[in-house]
Design an enzyme around this catalytic site. Structure first.
Site, PDB file in Angstrom:
ATOM      1  N   SER A  65       0.844  -1.192   0.000  1.00  0.00           N
ATOM      2  CA  SER A  65       0.000   0.000   0.000  1.00  0.00           C
ATOM      3  C   SER A  65       0.877   1.239   0.000  1.00  0.00           C
ATOM      4  O   SER A  65       1.933   1.274   0.639  1.00  0.00           O
ATOM      5  CB  SER A  65      -0.928   0.028   1.211  1.00  0.00           C
ATOM      6  OG  SER A  65      -1.852   1.097   1.094  1.00  0.00           O
ATOM      7  N   MET A  66       0.423   2.237  -0.744  1.00  0.00           N
ATOM      8  CA  MET A  66       1.158   3.492  -0.832  1.00  0.00           C
ATOM      9  C   MET A  66       0.196   4.610  -1.172  1.00  0.00           C
ATOM     10  O   MET A  66      -0.942   4.370  -1.582  1.00  0.00           O
ATOM     11  CB  MET A  66       2.238   3.394  -1.911  1.00  0.00           C
ATOM     12  CG  MET A  66       1.691   3.213  -3.320  1.00  0.00           C
ATOM     13  SD  MET A  66       3.018   3.008  -4.545  1.00  0.00           S
ATOM     14  CE  MET A  66       3.752   1.479  -3.965  1.00  0.00           C
TER      15      MET A  66
END
Length: 404
Positions: A110-111
């Site tokens: 996730s980013m």
């Protein structure tokens, strides 16, 4: 010693970020400008991973910056207000027990997408107060928070598959007082309970458009997503516009970059071949194709589908395209009239042939996508001309889905 992120004054950093993006011509929408000035990124992005290892390293070495730690604070503030992607989570890990400092191994799951891409997407959607908004795969919720600030409270919904990230983002949105709902669920299903939506934005790349997304789009609505192929080199951006009479127009265009594909989608990579290509670029031969420029997005997008299995090494000194599963590659140069080829697959010959077809089709830079095929297939065409380029998007079923 710890720092209170809620009390940290970052207004000057947000103003500098907005001025930089405005001066660069990236940010043009006044409402989005206001949202960027208001949304406090430090609350949504309280930590960040920084990659320490160079390209191709396995396992990867990381360093976790903790925004509440005085030693990390300035570096972290500069990073989250930069144009870089902010890495938040490895391998679906819980986010409430992270420890600052060096970490080895794992892959980012996730980013927060780099800010210029977020701005481009939200401006393309034409957000306005009162519109119902759905974000698919919002991660930590930066773009969801910006959208909710524009649409107004209670109208923005995010669907996040990872339970840890969904809870993390919802807590931080609540801390900011932003009236957006974060729902844990499969983004491919959309979120039927709050449908229909005036605007739908997917932060994940998909091989084709999930039927639920189209079904949940309101008359007059817009849907924006990245269409993912097996190569990260030449992404396509799809904008679906539904008329007030319910008819869909779907336009696909090549872009310099796109969102990462959904989990389970395996990208090709040129990294394992880089040393071999440098040691033996291949046999030189004449070419009738001058390497197309990087911004010939219509050609390169077609190559992703009509010359499948190719990936470009953008870190190479000259245009280098690899077919990793065929142990083949092509290296342009040393002059405009020569190319070096290696392996059983003549990569460059395929690109030469495709370039001829692209020229005959009128050098298209956009393509129309038919989402309503009776057999369920989604077809792409450059137009109605006899020499038009056409292909069929792969179905969702071809992408492995991770087990819970």
């Amino acid at each position: 010693m710890s720092l209170d992120l809620q009390a940290t004054d970052t207004s000057s950093l947000r103003a500098a970020m907005v001025d930089r993006l405005t001066s660069a011509g990236v940010l043009t929408n006044p409402q989005l400008r206001g949202a960027l000035l208001r949304v406090r990124r430090e609350v949504l992005l309280p930590h960040a991973y920084v990659r320490v290892s160079g390209p191709g390293a396995d396992p990867i070495d990381w360093r976790l910056l903790d925004g509440t730690n005085p030693e990390d604070h300035q570096e972290w503030l500069d990073l989250i207000h930069s144009d870089e992607s902010i890495l938040l989570q490895r391998d679906g890990e819980p986010l409430d027990t992270l420890t600052r400092g060096p970490v080895t191994g794992g892959h980012m799951t996730s980013m927060s997408t780099y800010t210029p891409a977020t701005i481009e997407a939200l401006q393309s959607l034409g957000l306005a107060p009162g519109l119902r908004y759905l974000e698919l795969g919002p991660g930590p919720g930066v773009s969801l928070a910006l959208a909710a600030t524009i649409t107004g409270p209670g109208l923005a919904t995010g669907v996040e598959r990872d339970a840890h990230m969904a809870a993390f983002a919802q807590l931080n949105l609540h801390r900011l007082g932003i009236g957006a709902a974060m729902v844990e669920g499969d983004a491919l299903d959309g979120h039927e309970p709050r449908a229909p939506y005036d605007r739908i934005h997917s932060g994940i790349g998909v091989p084709c458009v999930p039927p639920a997304w189209v079904e949940q789009l309101a008359p007059g609505g817009r849907l924006l997503t990245t269409l993912a192929t097996r190569t990260p080199s030449w992404p396509g951006q799809l904008l679906v516009t539904r008329s007030n009479r319910g008819r869909d127009e779907a336009v696909l265009r090549g872009r310099p970059r796109g969102y990462r594909p959904m989990r389970g989608y395996r990208w090709l990579s040129a990294l394992d071949h880089r040393a071999r290509v440098e040691a033996d670029p291949g046999t030189a031969r004449p070419t009738r194709l001058v390497p197309p420029p990087d911004d010939a997005y219509g050609f390169w997008l077609a190559a992703a589908y009509l010359a499948p299995g190719l990936v470009r090494d953008f870190q190479a000194g000259t245009l280098t395209i690899v077919a990793p599963e065929d142990d083949s590659w092509a290296v342009a140069g040393p002059g405009d009239e020569t190319v070096r080829v290696h392996g059983p697959r003549d990569v460059w010959a395929e690109l030469e042939d495709l370039h001829v077809r692209w020229e005959e089709a009128g050098r298209p830079d956009t393509y129309q996508v038919d989402l309503t095929d009776g057999a369920g297939a989604q077809t792409v065409t450059s137009g109605a001309a006899p020499m038009a380029l056409t292909w069929t998007l792969p179905p969702l079923a071809t992408v492995p889905r991770p087990t819970p």
